[in-house]
Write an enzyme that holds these catalytic residues in place. Structure first.
Site, short mmCIF file in Angstrom:
data_model
loop_
_atom_site.label_atom_id
_atom_site.label_comp_id
_atom_site.label_asym_id
_atom_site.label_seq_id
_atom_site.Cartn_x
_atom_site.Cartn_y
_atom_site.Cartn_z
N PRO A 80 8.99 34.05 41.17
CA PRO A 80 7.58 34.00 41.59
C PRO A 80 6.70 34.54 40.47
O PRO A 80 7.00 35.60 39.90
CB PRO A 80 7.55 34.92 42.82
CG PRO A 80 8.72 35.84 42.66
CD PRO A 80 9.75 35.06 41.90
N VAL B 225 2.47 34.90 39.77
CA VAL B 225 1.07 34.63 40.06
C VAL B 225 0.46 33.90 38.87
O VAL B 225 0.75 34.23 37.71
CB VAL B 225 0.33 35.97 40.33
CG1 VAL B 225 -1.18 35.79 40.26
CG2 VAL B 225 0.74 36.52 41.69
N CYS C 90 6.12 44.29 43.28
CA CYS C 90 4.94 44.29 42.40
C CYS C 90 4.43 45.72 42.21
O CYS C 90 4.08 46.40 43.17
CB CYS C 90 3.83 43.41 43.00
SG CYS C 90 2.38 43.39 41.93
N HIS D 95 15.19 42.75 40.78
CA HIS D 95 14.60 42.82 39.44
C HIS D 95 15.10 44.14 38.85
O HIS D 95 14.79 45.22 39.37
CB HIS D 95 13.06 42.78 39.55
CG HIS D 95 12.37 42.91 38.23
ND1 HIS D 95 11.02 43.04 38.10
CD2 HIS D 95 12.86 42.92 36.96
CE1 HIS D 95 10.69 43.13 36.82
NE2 HIS D 95 11.80 43.07 36.12
N ASN E 234 17.54 39.41 38.48
CA ASN E 234 16.30 39.06 37.77
C ASN E 234 16.03 40.11 36.69
O ASN E 234 16.19 41.30 36.93
CB ASN E 234 15.13 38.97 38.76
CG ASN E 234 13.78 38.85 38.06
OD1 ASN E 234 12.88 39.65 38.30
ND2 ASN E 234 13.63 37.87 37.21
N GLY E 235 15.61 39.62 35.52
CA GLY E 235 15.26 40.49 34.40
C GLY E 235 15.97 40.06 33.14
O GLY E 235 17.20 40.10 33.07
N ARG F 93 9.54 35.11 32.66
CA ARG F 93 8.72 34.90 31.45
C ARG F 93 9.23 33.77 30.56
O ARG F 93 8.43 33.05 29.96
CB ARG F 93 8.61 36.20 30.66
CG ARG F 93 7.68 37.22 31.33
CD ARG F 93 7.87 38.59 30.76
NE ARG F 93 9.25 39.01 30.93
CZ ARG F 93 9.89 39.88 30.16
NH1 ARG F 93 9.27 40.42 29.14
NH2 ARG F 93 11.14 40.21 30.40
C1 FNR Z 1 5.40 38.18 37.67
N1 FNR Z 1 6.27 38.76 38.58
C2 FNR Z 1 6.06 38.58 39.94
N2 FNR Z 1 6.98 39.03 40.84
C3 FNR Z 1 6.86 38.77 42.16
O1 FNR Z 1 7.72 39.16 42.96
N3 FNR Z 1 5.77 38.07 42.62
C4 FNR Z 1 4.80 37.59 41.79
O2 FNR Z 1 3.86 36.93 42.24
C5 FNR Z 1 4.93 37.88 40.40
N4 FNR Z 1 3.97 37.46 39.49
C6 FNR Z 1 4.24 37.52 38.13
C7 FNR Z 1 3.37 36.91 37.23
C8 FNR Z 1 3.68 36.89 35.87
C9 FNR Z 1 2.76 36.18 34.91
C10 FNR Z 1 4.85 37.53 35.41
C11 FNR Z 1 5.21 37.51 33.94
C12 FNR Z 1 5.68 38.16 36.29
C13 FNR Z 1 7.52 39.39 38.12
C14 FNR Z 1 8.57 38.33 37.85
O3 FNR Z 1 8.89 37.57 39.00
C15 FNR Z 1 9.88 38.97 37.32
O4 FNR Z 1 10.36 39.88 38.29
C16 FNR Z 1 9.71 39.74 36.01
O5 FNR Z 1 8.85 39.05 35.12
C17 FNR Z 1 11.06 39.97 35.33
O6 FNR Z 1 11.70 38.76 34.99
P1 FNR Z 1 11.79 38.26 33.45
O7 FNR Z 1 10.37 38.03 33.00
O8 FNR Z 1 12.43 39.38 32.68
O9 FNR Z 1 12.60 37.00 33.51
#
Ligand code: FNR
Length: 347
Positions: A24, A26, A121, A191, A224-225, A249
């Site tokens: 997810p 935003v 979050c 995460h 996740n991460g 990301r």
């Molecule tokens: C997020 N993340 C996030 N998590 C979630 O539970 N709901 C959300 O709406 C969002 N929104 C969001 C927007 C953006 C632009 C980013 C970069 C991240 C967190 C995301 O889902 C994830 O947990 C983290 O980014 C870690 O994963 P990566 O980036 O290491 O693959």
């Protein structure tokens, strides 16, 4: 004609435990990104968090031409999806209130494969309101919300949640046990960062195996991460014992990162494909612009000159057509979206 847009569709069991999922996000995890991720090989896609109160009161409309389903308030879309993704789309709710979460889940479950609760979050607006990572400090409320969502939707609609780790591993294990013992979730995404950690801090992947072992076979655990592609997904599986991973990301930078053949070239493939699809689906321009900027900013495949040109064109464009005029100067650049949707339907 056109894509199916009625609420009658055949649900298949949701396969949380296989492959790579789109996280997810935003703003970044909106409909065109999700569709391209699915086409490239993502197993499931999560929608960006929608706060319960934002969804409640929305009107549901279906575009008769494209099939796009929009939940809107005063004509502003709050959540937009396409029937093509319905059987693999997990809707994420932000909530701190069991009744409101249930009401939101009831409104939307007909159009999605499953419902997820955001328990990770760390942003002030979430935590301050008791949502997101705020729920990690109040596990009784977290569990009450999950139970309330479970009771609100039919049994064939699975419920899941996404947490962050707590600073202490013992506290994390206790939290996970409490969540799993509710008996109402099918999937737990972890995460592997704690709430104060930034994305640039390396994920604590080494802490996940204990959690996977503690959960056992009761619930699917998704890592996740720091997963970026199929190769890193495999390493994470080996290190942790999970069968599925979730990518944020790396997919924001290039939604084709799910492909077994590696990500496709951004300049010649991903950016034009995104623009064509988004234009056809009448996806709101401001979000398209934002997502194209992410693709452009972080794509190593773009040459320096092209990246600068793209950014300049994007920065000034106020519509799809203006982008074309400033970039390609060829209106055909935006054609072919219907065919792309057809490809995705068949993928
Ligand atoms: C997020 N993340 C996030 N998590 C979630 O539970 N709901 C959300 O709406 C969002 N929104 C969001 C927007 C953006 C632009 C980013 C970069 C991240 C967190 C995301 O889902 C994830 O947990 C983290 O980014 C870690 O994963 P990566 O980036 O290491 O693959």
């Amino acid at each position: 004609a056109g894509p199916s847009s009625t609420s009658s569709w055949t649900r298949m069991p949701v396969n949380y435990g296989k492959g790579m999922h789109l996280a997810p996000m935003v703003r970044s995890g909106t409909m065109p990104t999700r569709l391209l991720a699915l086409e490239a090989g993502a197993e499931l896609v999560w929608s960006p968090e929608t706060v319960d109160r934002a969804l409640i009161g929305c009107e549901r409309t279906v575009d008769p031409v494209t099939g796009v389903i929009s939940y809107s308030k005063t004509h502003r879309p709050v959540f937009t999806m396409h029937p093509v993704e319905r059987s693999r789309l997990i809707f994420q709710i932000g909530s701190s209130n069991a009744e409101l979460a249930a009401e939101a889940a009831k409104m939307v479950y007909q159009d999605v494969a499953g419902i997820d609760l955001n328990c990770g979050c760390p942003k002030h607006f979430s935590v301050h309101a008791g949502m997101g990572a705020g729920l990690l400090q109040n596990p009784d409320n977290l569990c009450a919300i999950l139970k309330s969502i479970r009771a609100a939707v039919p049994a064939e609609v699975p419920v899941s949640c996404k947490i962050r780790m707590l600073p202490s591993q013992d506290d994390t294990l206790a939290l996970v046990r409490q969540i799993v013992d509710t008996g109402v979730i099918s999937c737990l995404t972890v995460h592997c960062r704690t709430p104060p950690m930034r994305d640039r801090d390396a994920a604590l992947i080494h802490r996940l195996r204990d959690i996977v072992d503690a959960v056992g076979s009761k619930v699917v655990v998704v890592e996740n991460g720091d997963c970026t592609d199929c190769e890193s997904a495999e390493k994470i599986r080996q290190a942790t014992g999970v069968t599925a991973v979730m990518v944020a990301r790396a997919a924001e930078a290039n939604p084709t990162c799910f492909s077994a053949d590696g990500p496709r070239d951004a300049e010649t493939y991903v950016i034009p494909r995104y623009a064509r699809l988004a234009k056809y689906l009448d996806h709101h321009w401001s979000n398209t612009k934002f997502c194209l900027m992410q693709l452009t900013s972080s794509s190593p495949a773009l040459g320096k000159r092209s990246r600068a040109q793209w950014k300049a064109a994007l920065a000034t464009a106020k519509s799809y057509e203006e982008l074309v005029l400033q970039w390609e100067k060829d209106i055909n650049f935006l054609e072919g979206g219907a065919e792309i949707l057809e490809d995705i339907t068949q993928a």
